[in-house]
Design an enzyme around this catalytic site. Sequence first.
Site, short mmCIF file in Angstrom:
data_model
loop_
_atom_site.label_atom_id
_atom_site.label_comp_id
_atom_site.label_asym_id
_atom_site.label_seq_id
_atom_site.Cartn_x
_atom_site.Cartn_y
_atom_site.Cartn_z
N HIS A 145 0.87 -1.18 0.00
CA HIS A 145 0.00 0.00 0.00
C HIS A 145 0.91 1.23 0.00
O HIS A 145 2.02 1.18 0.54
CB HIS A 145 -0.85 -0.05 1.27
CG HIS A 145 -1.94 0.97 1.35
ND1 HIS A 145 -1.72 2.27 1.73
CD2 HIS A 145 -3.27 0.86 1.12
CE1 HIS A 145 -2.88 2.92 1.73
NE2 HIS A 145 -3.83 2.09 1.36
N ASP A 194 2.80 -4.50 7.94
CA ASP A 194 1.60 -3.68 7.79
C ASP A 194 0.41 -4.64 7.96
O ASP A 194 0.11 -5.42 7.06
CB ASP A 194 1.63 -3.02 6.41
CG ASP A 194 0.28 -2.45 5.99
OD1 ASP A 194 -0.71 -2.62 6.73
OD2 ASP A 194 0.23 -1.84 4.91
N GLN A 238 -4.82 -5.13 6.92
CA GLN A 238 -5.83 -6.04 6.37
C GLN A 238 -5.78 -7.42 7.03
O GLN A 238 -6.52 -8.31 6.61
CB GLN A 238 -5.63 -6.20 4.85
CG GLN A 238 -5.79 -4.91 4.07
CD GLN A 238 -7.21 -4.35 4.11
OE1 GLN A 238 -8.17 -5.05 4.44
NE2 GLN A 238 -7.35 -3.07 3.77
N LYS A 254 -10.57 -0.50 10.06
CA LYS A 254 -10.69 -1.69 9.19
C LYS A 254 -11.13 -2.89 10.01
O LYS A 254 -11.54 -3.91 9.47
CB LYS A 254 -9.35 -2.00 8.53
CG LYS A 254 -8.77 -0.78 7.84
CD LYS A 254 -8.21 -1.10 6.52
CE LYS A 254 -7.48 0.08 5.93
NZ LYS A 254 -8.17 0.66 4.79
N CYS A 313 -4.73 2.37 -3.79
CA CYS A 313 -3.47 2.87 -3.18
C CYS A 313 -2.33 1.87 -3.35
O CYS A 313 -1.48 1.72 -2.46
CB CYS A 313 -3.66 3.21 -1.70
SG CYS A 313 -4.77 4.58 -1.43
N1 PLP Z 1 -2.04 -0.77 4.52
C1 PLP Z 1 -3.01 -1.46 3.91
C2 PLP Z 1 -2.73 -2.85 3.43
C3 PLP Z 1 -4.26 -0.88 3.73
O1 PLP Z 1 -5.23 -1.57 3.12
C4 PLP Z 1 -4.48 0.44 4.18
C5 PLP Z 1 -5.76 1.11 3.93
O2 PLP Z 1 -6.44 0.84 2.96
C6 PLP Z 1 -3.44 1.09 4.82
C7 PLP Z 1 -2.23 0.46 4.97
C8 PLP Z 1 -3.60 2.48 5.36
O3 PLP Z 1 -4.48 2.49 6.43
P1 PLP Z 1 -4.94 3.86 7.09
O4 PLP Z 1 -5.44 4.73 5.98
O5 PLP Z 1 -6.03 3.46 8.04
O6 PLP Z 1 -3.76 4.44 7.77
#
Ligand code: PLP
Length: 416
Positions: A133, A210, A213, A236, A374
């Site tokens: 992401h 990260d 998900q 999420k 993203c």
């Molecule tokens: N990492 C992953 C795999 C994501 O799906 C997302 C959000 O879609 C993020 C990071 C970023 O999360 P946040 O916008 O809640 O900081």
Amino acid sequence: MSTIATSPDTLSTPDLESVRAEFPALLTEVHGKPVAYFDNAATAQKPQAVLDRMERYYRSENANVHRGVHTMSQLATDAYEGARETMASFLGAAETREIVFTRGTTEAVNLVAASFGKDFGPGDEIILSEMEHHSNIVPWQLLSQRTGVRLRIVPVTDDGELDIEEFRILLSDRTRLVALVHVSNSLGTINPVRQIIADAHGMSVPVLLDGAQATPHASVNVQDLDVDFYCLSSHKMFGPTGVGVLYGKAEHLEGMSPWQGGGDMIERVDFAGTTFNEIPHKFEAGTPHIAGVIGMAAAADYLENLGWDWIGQQEQDLLDYGTKLLSAIPGLRIVGTAPKKAAVISFLMGNAHPYDVGTVLDRMGIAVRTGHHCTQPLMKRYGIPGTVRASFAFYNTREEIDRLAEGLERAAGMLS
Ligand code: PLP
């Protein structure tokens, strides 16, 4: 999901209709039809228990945390620090001081980049992957511009898996950190993080995951994984927006300098010099998102009460059912077919633009996400502008997936 431990069996099996009734937003009508909400990977709906807990804080406990002698401030502090204990237990952390509250995954990664990464320099390397992401790419690019550290990228295979052989080639004595996504938001791939961590630790390299998900779908135990940093976003995992967690091993957090200055993160301030609070507080400058933190802990409790076994079975059924139904639609191509997947189906419909498919589905009350999610480098890897993504949660039903399949067949007719 071999890389994510499951919890012990729950005492009773939840009933899907009763579970759905706990999520008020699932009653929303879109264009005159009950919403079929398949945008859970972007943000999930919130159960009444989370809404009630946050309202209770604002109605009867609202006060700033820490340092207050009055009763309401102590109530708020107890709830806030109690939430830290809940999140430590949720992630299987050894100590509550390893839980830093952040605005979410994005801020957690930025914190590690700004603080842990600040002494990286030319000749050092950070390993990322093609399926990251943007929030696990751009903070490292900014760091690279500041320090000269080099980013090395693990490629992704055609079916959406990390190329582990290539990862092993990239891993070297120049590597200072491996920062990878646990579960891909665009493909659903569950990465073999246990193996990756073992390989990296074999070279004394720390690993950041990260987990944005991963935590909505299965139990994660950071000690069991032996991961160094783990990031999650509350929204999420059925909690409020604007709040999340950075888990860090105490030995790392202790050695890291603060990244933002302000109230709460200090021990003593003097114009001659300032000393800093202990971990985790030295990373939490300013008034935090108190209601959000409390709501996030309520969401974590909610998930654990529901039971990971039931959640896992429910989502696996939706993934299998959806994959079978959608694969049978002429012209539909699924992007991301790794053997180990979370309940995410990304796809393309012939030559139709994902945006058009999403717009047609919305008219039918079906909420999907369209675009690059993203993950632009991943889309570039596949040579596509984006996908349509249906991401399921345990509260989705087979009937809703039937509606999605019917909607896609109609969309195919309209857009061909
Ligand atoms: N990492 C992953 C795999 C994501 O799906 C997302 C959000 O879609 C993020 C990071 C970023 O999360 P946040 O916008 O809640 O900081």
